[in-house]
Design a protein around this motif. Structure first.
Motif, PDB file in Angstrom:
ATOM      1  N   VAL A   1       0.784  -1.251  -0.055  1.00 21.58           N
ATOM      2  CA  VAL A   1       0.158   0.014  -0.013  1.00 21.58           C
ATOM      3  C   VAL A   1       0.872   1.197  -0.202  1.00 21.58           C
ATOM      4  O   VAL A   1       1.714   1.612   0.869  1.00 21.58           O
ATOM      5  CB  VAL A   1      -0.868   0.113   1.143  1.00 21.58           C
ATOM      6  N   ARG A   2       0.878   2.251  -0.984  1.00 20.86           N
ATOM      7  CA  ARG A   2       1.564   3.345  -1.094  1.00 20.86           C
ATOM      8  C   ARG A   2       0.489   4.529  -0.950  1.00 20.86           C
ATOM      9  O   ARG A   2      -0.279   4.855  -1.630  1.00 20.86           O
ATOM     10  CB  ARG A   2       2.369   3.387  -2.803  1.00 20.86           C
ATOM     11  N   ASP A   3       0.613   4.965   0.325  1.00 17.86           N
ATOM     12  CA  ASP A   3      -0.343   6.084   0.617  1.00 17.86           C
ATOM     13  C   ASP A   3       0.564   6.753   1.679  1.00 17.86           C
ATOM     14  O   ASP A   3       1.355   6.459   2.670  1.00 17.86           O
ATOM     15  CB  ASP A   3      -1.484   5.487   1.258  1.00 17.86           C
ATOM     16  N   PRO A   4       0.615   8.360   1.818  1.00 18.83           N
ATOM     17  CA  PRO A   4       0.998   8.959   2.731  1.00 18.83           C
ATOM     18  C   PRO A   4       0.481   8.700   4.250  1.00 18.83           C
ATOM     19  O   PRO A   4       1.130   8.945   5.392  1.00 18.83           O
ATOM     20  CB  PRO A   4       0.831  10.538   2.562  1.00 18.83           C
ATOM     21  N   MET A   5      -0.692   8.062   4.145  1.00 17.74           N
ATOM     22  CA  MET A   5      -1.207   7.635   5.637  1.00 17.74           C
ATOM     23  C   MET A   5      -1.131   6.141   5.763  1.00 17.74           C
ATOM     24  O   MET A   5      -1.825   5.533   6.618  1.00 17.74           O
ATOM     25  CB  MET A   5      -2.731   8.251   5.541  1.00 17.74           C
ATOM     26  N   ALA A   6      -0.358   5.280   4.789  1.00 18.77           N
ATOM     27  CA  ALA A   6      -0.722   4.057   4.982  1.00 18.77           C
ATOM     28  C   ALA A   6      -0.195   3.468   6.480  1.00 18.77           C
ATOM     29  O   ALA A   6      -0.923   2.520   6.811  1.00 18.77           O
ATOM     30  CB  ALA A   6       0.566   3.629   3.848  1.00 18.77           C
ATOM     31  N   SER A   7       0.685   4.098   7.173  1.00 16.17           N
ATOM     32  CA  SER A   7       1.090   3.336   8.427  1.00 16.17           C
ATOM     33  C   SER A   7      -0.229   3.570   9.442  1.00 16.17           C
ATOM     34  O   SER A   7      -0.446   2.656  10.072  1.00 16.17           O
ATOM     35  CB  SER A   7       2.192   3.925   8.977  1.00 16.17           C
ATOM     36  N   HIS A   8      -0.648   4.829   9.434  1.00 15.05           N
ATOM     37  CA  HIS A   8      -1.924   5.041  10.038  1.00 15.05           C
ATOM     38  C   HIS A   8      -3.027   4.240   9.943  1.00 15.05           C
ATOM     39  O   HIS A   8      -3.481   3.662  10.774  1.00 15.05           O
ATOM     40  CB  HIS A   8      -2.125   6.396  10.004  1.00 15.05           C
ATOM     41  N   LEU A   9      -3.256   3.948   8.562  1.00 17.51           N
ATOM     42  CA  LEU A   9      -4.610   3.132   8.299  1.00 17.51           C
ATOM     43  C   LEU A   9      -4.175   1.740   8.467  1.00 17.51           C
ATOM     44  O   LEU A   9      -5.252   1.071   8.809  1.00 17.51           O
ATOM     45  CB  LEU A   9      -4.585   3.332   6.576  1.00 17.51           C
ATOM     46  N   ARG A  10      -2.895   1.144   8.573  1.00 18.57           N
ATOM     47  CA  ARG A  10      -2.727  -0.082   8.874  1.00 18.57           C
ATOM     48  C   ARG A  10      -2.902  -0.301  10.413  1.00 18.57           C
ATOM     49  O   ARG A  10      -3.404  -1.341  10.534  1.00 18.57           O
ATOM     50  CB  ARG A  10      -1.530  -0.299   8.389  1.00 18.57           C
ATOM     51  N   ILE A  11      -2.512   0.503  11.240  1.00 13.50           N
ATOM     52  CA  ILE A  11      -2.946   0.571  12.536  1.00 13.50           C
ATOM     53  C   ILE A  11      -4.336   0.381  12.713  1.00 13.50           C
ATOM     54  O   ILE A  11      -4.800  -0.451  13.776  1.00 13.50           O
ATOM     55  CB  ILE A  11      -2.240   1.839  13.309  1.00 13.50           C
ATOM     56  N   LEU A  12      -5.044   1.122  11.970  1.00 14.46           N
ATOM     57  CA  LEU A  12      -6.507   1.171  12.320  1.00 14.46           C
ATOM     58  C   LEU A  12      -7.148  -0.158  11.944  1.00 14.46           C
ATOM     59  O   LEU A  12      -7.942  -0.675  12.637  1.00 14.46           O
ATOM     60  CB  LEU A  12      -7.313   2.249  11.457  1.00 14.46           C
ATOM     61  N   ALA A  13      -6.645  -0.669  10.723  1.00 20.64           N
ATOM     62  CA  ALA A  13      -7.031  -1.985  10.356  1.00 20.64           C
ATOM     63  C   ALA A  13      -6.755  -3.130  11.147  1.00 20.64           C
ATOM     64  O   ALA A  13      -7.360  -4.046  11.326  1.00 20.64           O
ATOM     65  CB  ALA A  13      -6.342  -2.507   8.766  1.00 20.64           C
ATOM     66  N   ASP A  14      -5.467  -3.098  11.734  1.00 25.23           N
ATOM     67  CA  ASP A  14      -5.099  -4.175  12.716  1.00 25.23           C
ATOM     68  C   ASP A  14      -5.979  -4.203  13.929  1.00 25.23           C
ATOM     69  O   ASP A  14      -6.523  -5.147  14.678  1.00 25.23           O
ATOM     70  CB  ASP A  14      -3.498  -3.958  13.114  1.00 25.23           C
ATOM     71  N   ARG A  15      -6.460  -2.996  14.121  1.00 21.92           N
ATOM     72  CA  ARG A  15      -7.152  -2.631  15.504  1.00 21.92           C
ATOM     73  C   ARG A  15      -8.459  -3.331  15.319  1.00 21.92           C
ATOM     74  O   ARG A  15      -9.216  -3.764  16.230  1.00 21.92           O
ATOM     75  CB  ARG A  15      -7.470  -1.171  15.767  1.00 21.92           C
ATOM     76  N   ALA A  16      -9.124  -3.322  13.979  1.00 21.21           N
ATOM     77  CA  ALA A  16     -10.232  -3.864  13.596  1.00 21.21           C
ATOM     78  C   ALA A  16     -10.458  -5.384  13.664  1.00 21.21           C
ATOM     79  O   ALA A  16     -11.468  -6.033  13.741  1.00 21.21           O
ATOM     80  CB  ALA A  16     -10.595  -3.314  12.193  1.00 21.21           C
ATOM     81  N   ASP A  17      -9.322  -5.833  13.455  1.00 24.94           N
ATOM     82  CA  ASP A  17      -8.961  -7.442  13.787  1.00 24.94           C
ATOM     83  C   ASP A  17     -10.018  -8.284  12.790  1.00 24.94           C
ATOM     84  O   ASP A  17     -10.946  -8.965  13.222  1.00 24.94           O
ATOM     85  CB  ASP A  17      -9.452  -7.896  15.063  1.00 24.94           C
ATOM     86  N   ASP A  18     -10.126  -7.899  11.572  1.00 24.03           N
ATOM     87  CA  ASP A  18     -10.842  -8.570  10.342  1.00 24.03           C
ATOM     88  C   ASP A  18     -12.294  -8.732  10.512  1.00 24.03           C
ATOM     89  O   ASP A  18     -13.098  -9.299   9.897  1.00 24.03           O
ATOM     90  CB  ASP A  18     -10.421 -10.000  10.467  1.00 24.03           C
ATOM     91  N   SER A  19     -12.828  -7.537  11.409  1.00 22.44           N
ATOM     92  CA  SER A  19     -14.181  -7.271  11.616  1.00 22.44           C
ATOM     93  C   SER A  19     -14.579  -6.033  10.510  1.00 22.44           C
ATOM     94  O   SER A  19     -14.162  -5.069  10.721  1.00 22.44           O
ATOM     95  CB  SER A  19     -14.564  -7.095  12.884  1.00 22.44           C
ATOM     96  N   PRO A  20     -15.542  -6.474   9.498  1.00 22.00           N
ATOM     97  CA  PRO A  20     -15.685  -5.124   8.663  1.00 22.00           C
ATOM     98  C   PRO A  20     -16.410  -4.272   9.170  1.00 22.00           C
ATOM     99  O   PRO A  20     -16.073  -3.058   8.937  1.00 22.00           O
ATOM    100  CB  PRO A  20     -16.497  -6.034   7.477  1.00 22.00           C
ATOM    101  N   GLU A  21     -17.082  -4.434  10.195  1.00 22.15           N
ATOM    102  CA  GLU A  21     -18.018  -3.494  10.816  1.00 22.15           C
ATOM    103  C   GLU A  21     -17.142  -2.467  11.555  1.00 22.15           C
ATOM    104  O   GLU A  21     -17.173  -1.165  11.555  1.00 22.15           O
ATOM    105  CB  GLU A  21     -18.999  -3.822  11.884  1.00 22.15           C
TER     106      GLU A  21
END
Length: 494
Positions: free
Chosen positions: A423-443
């Motif tokens: 993922v190439r994005d200026p916010m990639a690291s922050h977005l990944r932290i948020l995704a990890d926090r979601a733990d594969d739950s789409p909601e």
């Protein structure tokens, strides 16, 4: 192949290769361009090349703001490079000579600022991508906490950012009594001229309130709409083009036959006669900008995320799937077109038909991964503005929501088979932290990402019509995968 494309070897090129029809030694610098990437070299530099034989005052000095890659490739070629125009009918080659020099800003900052401050430079143009303006995509305002802006405000005479460079050069011109150059942005920003004026004026105000007022009142920033599909150049492209030239071109650019440039005619210090090369000068660019951002760029981003997740490497591969073509046609017709208000004579039906054919062009290897870059900067312009207009009209947003949901799935950094995504994005690291926090739950993932105000603002996360529709689409992507979700998408949602 030992021989390199350069000025001395132009006469030796095959007769089928078009080359500059003017004496490059007579060309003066009238334009400084910031961000000398593939798009500029396939678009604005070509329009300028077309008019230099009639008016040699408008040569381009281009600047790379970060990397020396383009300079390293083109300096041994005297700034020359090949434009390859590809379609199902074949490939046409043309050597472009409008760029006389490429400066790497971090290596020659004073040199660049000196040229920008020179009275002969009457236009400074930009293709630095959305993220290069150091602004908040949700509001269009200068991001005063951006690391480059923080640096530049502390060191205004040693700027790193595009806004910092432009304002320092303008400050020097003002001090010397030289009229300001016109700032011509060619990036996909909403109301791009007004947006760049807002960013520059605020940055200048932070340095000196008087300078900020002068930028606001005296610096012309015409809006533009640019349109041409320019995939990243591959090693295969380099080899094929060099073979046809009979000389090595280290960095040609590949593009499609279609090109469009709509410009607000506001150039107090003069401009090239770009209209003679096909540019269209208008009083109001905004309708054309919305048309392109929402129809082409919005569709492109939707295709990029849904196509990548389904395993389609290029846009043409995705569009060869009838379900994807049907989705994009429905997105254009049912959800985007009703938000557009075009001037008399504009033919949206023909434009959309041409877009579908352009997307399906098998000669253009436009990678879905390339288009997917910098989504946090692109979504507000490409999809979310349309979403807001649809919600105000109390109209459906199901296809738009699917595009947003596909972006959410993509920025988790893990594809549908568990393989990492680059993922190439200026916010990639922050977005990944948020995704990890979601733990594969789409909601949970949707909830975490809706909270990113820089992307979604304050209004969309508070509107359940938006959040429920996107969350439902994201749940379908997790449950069924992108390809099946698109295949099962209804042909009409209104």
């Amino acid at each position: 192949m030992a021989k390199r494309l350069n000025e001395a070897g132009l006469a030796d090129l095959p007769a089928s290769v078009r080359r500059p029809d003017y004496d490059r030694s007579r060309i003066a610098t009238g334009i400084v361009h910031l961000g000398v990437g593939a798009f500029h070299r396939a678009h604005q530099a070509v329009y300028t090349d077309d008019v230099l034989s009639r008016d040699p005052r408008w040569g381009i000095v281009a600047a790379s703001l970060r990397s020396s890659d383009t300079s390293d490739a083109l300096e041994p070629q005297d700034g020359l490079y090949t434009l390859s125009v590809r379609s199902s009918a074949g490939e046409a080659l043309r050597v472009i000579g409008s760029i006389s020099r490429i400066i790497v800003a971090p290596q020659a900052l004073e040199d660049l600022l000196g040229i920008m401050a020179d009275a002969n430079t009457r236009i400074v143009s930009l293709t630095v991508t959305e993220k290069g303006y150091c602004h908040d995509p949700a509001t269009g305002a200068l991001n005063e906490g951006h690391p480059d802006i923080v640096h530049d405000l502390a060191n205004p005479q040693r700027p790193k950012s595009a806004p910092g460079l432009i304002v320092e050069a303008l400050r020097r011109r003002r001090s010397a009594g030289v009229p300001p150059f016109t700032v011509l942005t060619c990036d996909n920003l909403p109301s791009n001229g007004r947006t760049v004026k807002r960013v520059l004026a605020r940055y200048a105000e932070c340095i000196d309130p008087d300078l900020g007022r002068w930028v606001e009142s005296d610096v012309a920033c015409p809006s533009t709409m640019v349109d041409r599909i320019v995939p990243a150049t591959t090693d295969e492209d380099r080899a094929r083009i060099s073979e046809r030239l009979g000389a090595t071109d280290a960095w040609p650019v590949v593009t499609e036959p279609f090109t469009q440039w709509v410009i607000e005619d506001n150039f107090p210090q003069g401009r090239p006669a770009w209209e003679e090369a096909g540019a269209e000068f208008v009083a109001d660019v905004e309708p054309y900008e919305h048309m392109k951002l929402r129809l082409l760029n919005g569709s492109h981003s939707t295709l990029a995320y849904l196509g990548y997740l389904a395993g389609y490497e290029t846009v043409a591969e995705a569009m060869a799937d009838p379900a994807y073509e049907r989705l994009i046609q429905g997105l254009m017709d049912e959800e985007v077109t009703p938000t557009l208000h075009m001037p008399p004579g504009a033919d949206l039906t023909s434009y959309k038909r041409a877009l579908i054919e352009r997307f399906k062009n098998p000669a253009l290897k436009h990678r879905t991964w390339q288009i997917a870059m910098d989504g946090s900067q692109k979504l507000p312009q490409r999809l979310l503005g349309t979403v807001r207009d649809r919600l105000r009209a109390n109209a459906s947003i199901h296809r738009l929501a699917l595009g947003v949901a596909a972006w959410m799935r993509y920025v988790t950094g893990i594809n549908e088979t568990g393989v990492p995504i680059d993922v190439r994005d200026p916010m990639a690291s922050h977005l990944r932290i948020l995704a990890d926090r979601a733990d594969d739950s789409p909601e949970r993932l949707a909830s975490e990402l809706f909270a990113v105000r820089e992307i979604f603002g304050d209004d969309l996360p508070a509107d359940p019509r938006f959040t429920r529709t996107v969350t439902a689409a994201l749940s379908r992507l997790y449950a069924n995968g992108a390809k099946r979700t698109v295949a099962e998408f209804p042909s009409t949602t209104d």
